[in-house]
Write a protein that holds these residues in place. Structure first.
Motif, PDB file in Angstrom:
ATOM      1  N   VAL A 169       0.847  -1.191   0.000  1.00 27.07           N
ATOM      2  CA  VAL A 169       0.000   0.000   0.000  1.00 27.07           C
ATOM      3  C   VAL A 169       0.886   1.246   0.000  1.00 27.07           C
ATOM      4  CG1 VAL A 169      -1.890   1.193   1.160  1.00 27.07           C
ATOM      5  CG2 VAL A 169      -1.675  -1.288   1.376  1.00 27.07           C
ATOM      6  N   PRO A 170       0.677   2.200  -0.926  1.00 28.84           N
ATOM      7  CA  PRO A 170       1.456   3.446  -0.894  1.00 28.84           C
ATOM      8  C   PRO A 170       1.250   4.172   0.439  1.00 28.84           C
ATOM      9  CG  PRO A 170       0.252   3.237  -2.962  1.00 28.84           C
ATOM     10  CD  PRO A 170      -0.246   2.146  -2.079  1.00 28.84           C
ATOM     11  N   ASN A 171       2.337   4.714   0.976  1.00 35.33           N
ATOM     12  CA  ASN A 171       2.250   5.379   2.276  1.00 35.33           C
ATOM     13  C   ASN A 171       1.306   6.572   2.263  1.00 35.33           C
ATOM     14  OD1 ASN A 171       4.008   3.639   3.598  1.00 35.33           O
ATOM     15  ND2 ASN A 171       5.808   4.814   3.037  1.00 35.33           N
ATOM     16  N   SER A 172       1.215   7.256   1.109  1.00 33.85           N
ATOM     17  CA  SER A 172       0.299   8.394   1.034  1.00 33.85           C
ATOM     18  C   SER A 172      -1.150   7.943   1.157  1.00 33.85           C
ATOM     19  CB  SER A 172       0.506   9.150  -0.284  1.00 33.85           C
ATOM     20  OG  SER A 172       0.286   8.287  -1.394  1.00 33.85           O
ATOM     21  N   SER A 173      -1.470   6.751   0.647  1.00 31.67           N
ATOM     22  CA  SER A 173      -2.831   6.223   0.791  1.00 31.67           C
ATOM     23  C   SER A 173      -3.122   5.858   2.243  1.00 31.67           C
ATOM     24  CB  SER A 173      -3.014   4.992  -0.106  1.00 31.67           C
ATOM     25  OG  SER A 173      -2.856   5.318  -1.465  1.00 31.67           O
ATOM     26  N   VAL A 174      -2.090   5.352   2.932  1.00 33.05           N
ATOM     27  CA  VAL A 174      -2.263   4.990   4.342  1.00 33.05           C
ATOM     28  C   VAL A 174      -2.567   6.228   5.179  1.00 33.05           C
ATOM     29  CG1 VAL A 174      -1.124   4.031   6.376  1.00 33.05           C
ATOM     30  CG2 VAL A 174      -0.801   2.962   4.149  1.00 33.05           C
ATOM     31  N   MET A 175      -1.767   7.286   4.987  1.00 32.27           N
ATOM     32  CA  MET A 175      -1.930   8.495   5.795  1.00 32.27           C
ATOM     33  C   MET A 175      -3.015   9.423   5.268  1.00 32.27           C
ATOM     34  SD  MET A 175       0.065   8.221   8.341  1.00 32.27           S
ATOM     35  CE  MET A 175       0.027   9.891   8.993  1.00 32.27           C
ATOM     36  N   GLY A 176      -3.497   9.170   4.036  1.00 29.38           N
ATOM     37  CA  GLY A 176      -4.486  10.052   3.433  1.00 29.38           C
ATOM     38  C   GLY A 176      -5.915   9.756   3.830  1.00 29.38           C
ATOM     39  N   GLY A 177      -6.142   8.685   4.596  1.00 25.73           N
ATOM     40  CA  GLY A 177      -7.504   8.339   5.007  1.00 25.73           C
ATOM     41  C   GLY A 177      -7.530   7.855   6.439  1.00 25.73           C
ATOM     42  N   ALA A 178      -8.678   7.316   6.824  1.00 23.07           N
ATOM     43  CA  ALA A 178      -8.826   6.799   8.186  1.00 23.07           C
ATOM     44  C   ALA A 178      -8.013   5.519   8.362  1.00 23.07           C
ATOM     45  CB  ALA A 178     -10.297   6.536   8.491  1.00 23.07           C
ATOM     46  N   ILE A 179      -7.404   5.368   9.533  1.00 22.56           N
ATOM     47  CA  ILE A 179      -6.656   4.160   9.883  1.00 22.56           C
ATOM     48  C   ILE A 179      -7.372   3.503  11.062  1.00 22.56           C
ATOM     49  CG2 ILE A 179      -4.454   3.226  10.684  1.00 22.56           C
ATOM     50  CD1 ILE A 179      -3.098   5.683   9.477  1.00 22.56           C
ATOM     51  N   VAL A 180      -7.796   2.279  10.875  1.00 22.77           N
ATOM     52  CA  VAL A 180      -8.445   1.517  11.954  1.00 22.77           C
ATOM     53  C   VAL A 180      -7.446   0.474  12.443  1.00 22.77           C
ATOM     54  CG1 VAL A 180     -10.400   0.073  12.626  1.00 22.77           C
ATOM     55  CG2 VAL A 180     -10.699   1.862  10.883  1.00 22.77           C
ATOM     56  N   ASN A 181      -7.029   0.608  13.690  1.00 23.66           N
ATOM     57  CA  ASN A 181      -6.069  -0.325  14.283  1.00 23.66           C
ATOM     58  C   ASN A 181      -6.831  -1.262  15.211  1.00 23.66           C
ATOM     59  OD1 ASN A 181      -3.991  -1.655  15.645  1.00 23.66           O
ATOM     60  ND2 ASN A 181      -2.655   0.126  15.577  1.00 23.66           N
ATOM     61  N   PHE A 182      -6.964  -2.529  14.795  1.00 20.73           N
ATOM     62  CA  PHE A 182      -7.721  -3.496  15.574  1.00 20.73           C
ATOM     63  C   PHE A 182      -6.902  -4.101  16.708  1.00 20.73           C
ATOM     64  CE2 PHE A 182      -9.603  -3.500  11.322  1.00 20.73           C
ATOM     65  CZ  PHE A 182     -10.947  -3.344  11.616  1.00 20.73           C
ATOM     66  N   SER A 183      -5.600  -3.865  16.703  1.00 24.75           N
ATOM     67  CA  SER A 183      -4.723  -4.507  17.688  1.00 24.75           C
ATOM     68  C   SER A 183      -4.171  -3.536  18.726  1.00 24.75           C
ATOM     69  CB  SER A 183      -3.546  -5.189  16.971  1.00 24.75           C
ATOM     70  OG  SER A 183      -3.992  -6.073  15.978  1.00 24.75           O
ATOM     71  N   ARG A 184      -4.497  -2.266  18.611  1.00 22.07           N
ATOM     72  CA  ARG A 184      -3.871  -1.259  19.479  1.00 22.07           C
ATOM     73  C   ARG A 184      -4.247  -1.467  20.941  1.00 22.07           C
ATOM     74  NH1 ARG A 184      -1.649   3.624  17.817  1.00 22.07           N
ATOM     75  NH2 ARG A 184      -0.572   4.583  19.548  1.00 22.07           N
ATOM     76  N   GLU A 185      -5.523  -1.755  21.190  1.00 18.69           N
ATOM     77  CA  GLU A 185      -5.992  -1.958  22.558  1.00 18.69           C
ATOM     78  C   GLU A 185      -5.943  -3.446  22.909  1.00 18.69           C
ATOM     79  OE1 GLU A 185      -6.600   0.511  24.514  1.00 18.69           O
ATOM     80  OE2 GLU A 185      -6.349   2.017  22.911  1.00 18.69           O
ATOM     81  N   GLU A 186      -5.797  -3.716  24.186  1.00 20.96           N
ATOM     82  CA  GLU A 186      -5.682  -5.103  24.639  1.00 20.96           C
ATOM     83  C   GLU A 186      -7.013  -5.842  24.600  1.00 20.96           C
ATOM     84  OE1 GLU A 186      -3.894  -5.133  28.454  1.00 20.96           O
ATOM     85  OE2 GLU A 186      -1.933  -4.424  27.743  1.00 20.96           O
ATOM     86  N   THR A 187      -8.117  -5.115  24.693  1.00 19.01           N
ATOM     87  CA  THR A 187      -9.437  -5.759  24.712  1.00 19.01           C
ATOM     88  C   THR A 187     -10.320  -5.186  23.614  1.00 19.01           C
ATOM     89  OG1 THR A 187     -10.303  -4.150  26.330  1.00 19.01           O
ATOM     90  CG2 THR A 187      -9.320  -6.175  27.192  1.00 19.01           C
ATOM     91  N   ARG A 188     -11.296  -6.011  23.166  1.00 20.76           N
ATOM     92  CA  ARG A 188     -12.277  -5.569  22.189  1.00 20.76           C
ATOM     93  C   ARG A 188     -13.647  -6.093  22.587  1.00 20.76           C
ATOM     94  NH1 ARG A 188     -10.969  -6.901  16.117  1.00 20.76           N
ATOM     95  NH2 ARG A 188     -12.942  -5.788  15.928  1.00 20.76           N
ATOM     96  N   ARG A 189     -14.684  -5.404  22.125  1.00 25.20           N
ATOM     97  CA  ARG A 189     -16.051  -5.831  22.412  1.00 25.20           C
ATOM     98  C   ARG A 189     -16.649  -6.495  21.183  1.00 25.20           C
ATOM     99  NH1 ARG A 189     -20.648  -1.450  23.491  1.00 25.20           N
ATOM    100  NH2 ARG A 189     -20.718  -1.565  21.201  1.00 25.20           N
ATOM    101  N   LEU A 190     -17.237  -7.651  21.404  1.00 28.21           N
ATOM    102  CA  LEU A 190     -17.975  -8.333  20.341  1.00 28.21           C
ATOM    103  C   LEU A 190     -19.371  -7.722  20.241  1.00 28.21           C
ATOM    104  CD1 LEU A 190     -17.063 -12.049  21.017  1.00 28.21           C
ATOM    105  CD2 LEU A 190     -16.872 -10.942  18.813  1.00 28.21           C
ATOM    106  N   ASP A 191     -19.836  -7.501  19.038  1.00 27.55           N
ATOM    107  CA  ASP A 191     -21.195  -6.994  18.820  1.00 27.55           C
ATOM    108  C   ASP A 191     -21.931  -7.986  17.930  1.00 27.55           C
ATOM    109  OD1 ASP A 191     -21.545  -4.119  19.977  1.00 27.55           O
ATOM    110  OD2 ASP A 191     -19.550  -4.104  19.073  1.00 27.55           O
TER     111      ASP A 191
END
Length: 276
Positions: A159-181
């Motif tokens: 992925v081009p770096n400009s595309s990465v920084m040019g939009g929203a970034i969703v990091n699924f691993s940043r937090e230790e816990t997640r909620r199932l919906d």
């Protein structure tokens, strides 16, 4: 005879020049290939040293890429100098040409600047599962112009770096816990209390589901064909997908065994006969 002697005299004058030129070219090529090899080895060595120092893999890869680019540029200048090119004037020419090339390669420069921002801001690390630039995957490494993602089915997405920084970034691993919906629908003639009890039993028995924050099971909607429950337990980020699949499977088996129906989408059609 005189013409032949003249040619021989001129040839004897050219031979040293030709030998000198060939020798310089050969030495220049040797300097280039050996220098390129050394630059590659040094960059790889630095990356390994950074990794052994517990530096993030993405940062180590980015730093080694910059080091290699700088060393490679120096090798090219050394090789040109060995051939006989005046490097001082060559650098001036490169500076002028660099401006034109920079304007022509604005996208690449944007990728480079975005790569620097990724390293400085650290929105994700190597090993994080992210959604960025319209792609999802685990961050493998960050280089000068691209970020490499590895998908769950082991494909590499560049992925081009400009595309990465040019939009929203969703990091699924940043937090230790997640909620199932989860949305679980039951038929209108099913026992709501029984369905809720079954789901509570399943959630309570799963040791991977966290007690704090507390999970939620509640009726969320009276839909067209079903009564919908919302099921929201908290889990460790690493357990998210396995717990999600296990819960859905266990709920389906338990509902079948205890007579709680899960309806198909349906529509009631009423036909009225009009008397003439």
């Amino acid at each position: 005879m005189k013409d032949m002697q003249s040619l021989l005299d001129q040839g004897s004058e050219w031979v040293p020049l030709i030998v000198e030129g060939v020798t310089s070219l050969a030495l220049g090529l040797v300097v280039f290939f050996i220098g390129k090899f050394i630059a590659s080895r040094v960059a790889k060595w630095c990356e390994n040293r950074l990794l052994k120092s517990s530096v993030d893999k993405a940062v180590a890869g980015f730093a080694s890429s910059i080091l290699y680019a700088l060393m490679f540029a120096g090798v090219i200048l050394m090789a040109l100098g060995q051939i006989g090119v005046e490097t001082t004037s060559f650098i001036a020419i490169l500076g002028a040409a660099g401006l034109a090339v920079g304007l022509a390669l604005q996208g690449s420069l944007s990728n480079f600047a975005s790569g620097v921002l990724i390293i400085l801001l650290r929105p994700f690390r190597s090993g994080d599962f992210i959604d960025a630039g319209g792609q999802m995957g685990t961050v493998d490494r960050i280089e000068l112009f691209h970020t490499y993602l590895r998908t769950p089915d082991n494909r590499i997405i560049i992925v081009p770096n400009s595309s990465v920084m040019g939009g929203a970034i969703v990091n699924f691993s940043r937090e230790e816990t997640r909620r199932l919906d989860l949305i679980v629908g039951i038929s209108y003639d099913a026992d709501i209390r029984l369905a809720k009890q079954i789901m509570e039993e399943i959630v309570s028995a799963d040791e991977r589901i966290l007690k704090d924050p507390a999970w939620t099971i509640a009726v969320s909607e009276l839909a067209d064909s079903s009564v919908n429950f919302v099921l929201r337990p908290w889990v460790a980020s690493a357990d998210y997908w396995t717990v999600r699949a296990d819960l859905l499977e266990k709920i389906k088996y338990a509902f079948d065994e205890r007579g709680v129906g899960i309806p198909y989408p349906q529509m009631d059609v009423h036909v009225h006969k009009q008397e003439s």
